[in-house]
Structures are given as structure tokens and as C-alpha cells.
Design an enzyme around this catalytic site. Structure first.
Site, mmCIF file in Angstrom:
data_model
loop_
_atom_site.group_PDB
_atom_site.id
_atom_site.type_symbol
_atom_site.label_atom_id
_atom_site.label_comp_id
_atom_site.label_asym_id
_atom_site.label_seq_id
_atom_site.Cartn_x
_atom_site.Cartn_y
_atom_site.Cartn_z
ATOM 1 N N LYS A 196 11.284 -14.019 -12.504
ATOM 2 C CA LYS A 196 10.558 -13.517 -13.666
ATOM 3 C C LYS A 196 9.383 -12.694 -13.168
ATOM 4 C CE LYS A 196 7.968 -14.888 -17.746
ATOM 5 N NZ LYS A 196 7.619 -15.967 -18.662
ATOM 6 N N LYS A 249 14.394 -11.489 -15.287
ATOM 7 C CA LYS A 249 13.644 -11.072 -16.475
ATOM 8 C C LYS A 249 12.478 -10.178 -16.070
ATOM 9 C CE LYS A 249 10.726 -13.048 -19.981
ATOM 10 N NZ LYS A 249 9.954 -14.180 -20.365
HETATM 11 C C1 PBG Z 1 6.550 -17.621 -21.746
HETATM 12 C C2 PBG Z 1 7.485 -16.524 -21.989
HETATM 13 C C3 PBG Z 1 7.237 -15.138 -22.115
HETATM 14 C C4 PBG Z 1 8.441 -14.535 -22.433
HETATM 15 C C5 PBG Z 1 9.405 -15.535 -22.449
HETATM 16 N N1 PBG Z 1 8.799 -16.746 -22.161
HETATM 17 C C6 PBG Z 1 5.967 -14.392 -22.064
HETATM 18 C C7 PBG Z 1 5.179 -14.262 -20.828
HETATM 19 O O1 PBG Z 1 5.567 -14.700 -19.742
HETATM 20 O O2 PBG Z 1 4.084 -13.731 -20.977
HETATM 21 C C8 PBG Z 1 8.651 -13.069 -22.712
HETATM 22 C C9 PBG Z 1 9.818 -12.723 -23.560
HETATM 23 C C10 PBG Z 1 9.801 -11.360 -24.122
HETATM 24 O O3 PBG Z 1 8.958 -10.509 -23.806
HETATM 25 O O4 PBG Z 1 10.685 -11.095 -24.959
HETATM 26 N N2 PBG Z 1 5.972 -17.660 -20.508
#
Ligand code: PBG
Length: 326
Positions: A196, A249
Site C-alpha cells: 500500500k 493499492k
Molecule cells: C485506511 C484506508 C484508506 C483507504 C483504504 N483504507 C485511506 C488511507 O490510507 O488514507 C483508501 C481507499 C481509497 O482511496 O479508495 N487506511
């Protein structure tokens, strides 16, 4: 083999030839649809930066879940909007919090639909970071693990089919797997947000979940965008610790990572087409500059072609409709 003996256009000359030699196809089987859940009743509030995406009260989420199931989509992933936030993200691991309540309600009404629960602290902390802060304002890894374990247990207990830790703390998958197994949740799947990235593409999500960090950013825990080898190390570690499915992601800007992960590990690989990817397509279409359906489908096809067998996307229900129409 070269021209004129070989003519690539022979197999492109009509729809049936193209269909026969097509190497990739989109299917509802691969999709996961995200839902944002909030307290209250009969509430359905559109997220301004994500047209077509709504914050739903639990009764509305149950209706939506039924429709998702009727679309043939196998899974949803839940994000919670708590009643109130505090420094330690209490509602995240409260058995009476928004997500456990939503899981119970959805599993009661639509038992066949797979319910994934995102596991993170940022939606529940008043500072918006994904874990506990030290006095100097850093996210503390090891004390955060205990809360992530609590949160995962509470969601598993409520009936989640999968927990999906998105916090990027080190060692979380192992800690969660061990705790789930000890508590008898051997069948609860772990979907790890393994690679991520610290991405600007999460902007609209943070509007939807009110989870933008109050200060600083997430670069000390999420991955740095230039890195690729590091993603393979992250994935290897999470698999070692017990992840069943690994995720990359965002998706679109990281297709190379999806491909490398898929080739290196040959395990179920998911990709998250995140909020910013969705909103850009929506905005371009609203301006009349691009064709929403064609651009969305081509983006999803690219994610699939890169190697993702599972795609989390806000277009999931639209795609189900588009596939039905064609
Ligand atoms: C929680 C989380 C996030 C997303 C999914 N789980 C936000 C982040 O890490 O700030 C993002 C999903 C999206 O942008 O559609 N940590």
C-alpha cells in the site's frame, strides 16, 4: 514470421475473431464493492468528491448489500464512520461500534455475500493517523498492533468473512492470524493491504471517511511511490505471516507492481482501484471529456491484465450493469 506472410489484422477483422482471441475479460466474479457505513437511520449521503458513492446508515447498507448480491458480485468491503473519534480510536474495536453492527445486520439479511472488514485506526482516531501516537507524534508500531488485533477479533466475532488490515504496521498479519486462530476464527480470511503506497489518490476517500491526518502525512508507514523491490519484500513477509490474499493499492498507477507480485508469488492477488482513480474518471466524464463507461472498463481491464484476480472498485455495480448490457 513477418509481413506479408503474417498479418496481425486477420484476427482483428470482426467481433467474433476478436472475441475468440481475447486474452483477458472482466467478470463480476472478481469484484469487491466498498461501502461506507455511518450511524443513523434511512441515511444515504452522497460523497461530493465521489459521485455515485454514498455514506449509508446500516438499514440502507443492508439494502445495498442485497442489491450487490443480486448483481452477482461476491463481496463487499466495509469502512466505518464512527459517532465520535478519540486519540486511541475506541470505536474501531468496540463490539457495539458501527462496523460490528453493520456486519451482523448484513450477514443476517444477506448471508451468502462475503463481508470484508477494513481494519485500520485512521477512521476512528481524532488525529487521523493509522495507529497510536507517541509523545513526539509518531505512529507507534507495536502498541498499535494490539489494537489492530482487537479490531480484527471484534469483526471476526461479528461474522466478517475476511479482515483486511490497511494500516501498514510491521508484523500485523502474524499478530492478527495468531489471535484469530487462538480464538477459534481459523476460517476468517486475511486480505492484506500488503503493498500500500503513500498516495495522493486517496484524497476523496478521506472526504468520505473523514480520515485525513490532522497533521503530517502517512509516509512513515505507507510505501514510498518510487519503490518496487520493496513491494515484493512486503508481500513475501505478509504471506509468510499468514495472509491469504495480498493486495496492491492504488491499482492504476501501480500496474507494474501488480504484475511483479503476480509473477513472483502466484497467489491470489487483489488490486484496489482507489477513490482518486474513480473520481478522476467521474470528473472527466461529467465534463464530457471522456466516455465514462469505456474509460472505466478499459482501466479495469488494465488492472486485470496486469495480473489482479480480484479488484476492489467503486465501479463494481456499474460494471455489473455494463456487463449485463453487453
Ligand atoms: C485506511 C484506508 C484508506 C483507504 C483504504 N483504507 C485511506 C488511507 O490510507 O488514507 C483508501 C481507499 C481509497 O482511496 O479508495 N487506511
Amino acid at each position: 514470421m513477418s509481413f506479408p506472410t503474417h498479418r496481425a489484422r486477420r484476427l482483428r477483422q470482426n467481433a467474433n475473431w476478436r472475441r475468440m482471441v481475447s486474452e483477458t475479460s472482466l467478470s463480476v466474479d472478481d469484484l469487491v464493492y466498498p461501502l461506507f457505513i455511518m450511524h443513523g437511520e434511512h441515511l444515504r449521503t452522497e460523497v461530493p468528491s465521489m459521485p455515485g458513492v454514498f455514506q449509508l446508515s446500516i438499514d440502507e447498507a443492508v439494502r445495498e448489500a442485497r442489491a450487490v448480491h443480486e448483481d452477482g458480485i461476491p463481496a463487499i468491503i466495509l469502512f466505518g464512520i464512527p459517532e465520535s473519534k478519540d486519540a486511541v480510536g475506541s470505536e474501531g474495536y468496540d463490539p457495539e461500534g458501527i462496523i460490528p453492527k453493520a456486519i451482523r445486520a448484513i450477514k443476517m439479511e444477506v448471508p451468502e455475500l462475503l463481508v470484508w472488514a477494513d481494519v485500520c485506526m485512521c477512521e476512528y482516531t481524532d488525529h487521523g493517523h493509522c495507529g497510536l501516537l507517541t509523545d513526539s507524534g509518531e505512529v507507534d508500531n507495536d502498541s498499535t498492533l494490539e489494537l489492530l488485533v482487537q479490531e480484527s477479533l471484534v469483526y471476526a466475532e461479528a461474522g466478517a468473512d475476511a479482515v483486511a488490515p490497511s494500516d501498514m504496521m510491521d508484523g500485523r498479519i502474524g499478530a492478527i492470524r495468531e489471535a484469530l486462530d487462538e480464538s477459534g476464527f481459523k476460517k476468517t480470511v486475511i486480505v492484506s493491504y500488503a503493498a500500500k503506497y503513500s498516495s495522493a489518490f486517496y484524497g476523496p476517500f478521506r472526504d468520505a471517511a473523514y480520515s485525513a491526518p490532522a497533521f503530517g502525512d502517512r509516509r512513515a508507514y505507507q510505501m514510498d511511490p518510487p519503490n518496487s523491490d520493496e513491494a515484493l519484500r512486503e508481500v513475501a513477509e505478509d504471506l509468510e505471516e499468514g495472509a491469504d490474499i495480498v493486495m496492491v493499492k492504488p491499482a492504476g498507477p501501480y500496474l507494474d507492481i501488480i504484475r511483479r507480485v503476480r509473477e513472483a508469488f502466484e497467489v491470489p492477488t487483489a488490486a484496489y482501484q482507489v477513490s482518486g482513480e474513480y473520481s478522476l474518471i467521474k470528473a472527466g466524464a461529467a465534463k464530457g471529456w471522456i466516455d465514462e463507461k469505456r474509460v472505466a472498463m478499459e482501466s479495469l481491464l488494465g488492472i486485470k491484465r496486469a495480473g489482479a484476480g480480484i479488484i476492489i472498485t467503486y465501479f463494481a455495480r456499474d460494471l455489473a450493469r455494463w456487463l449485463r448490457e453487453s
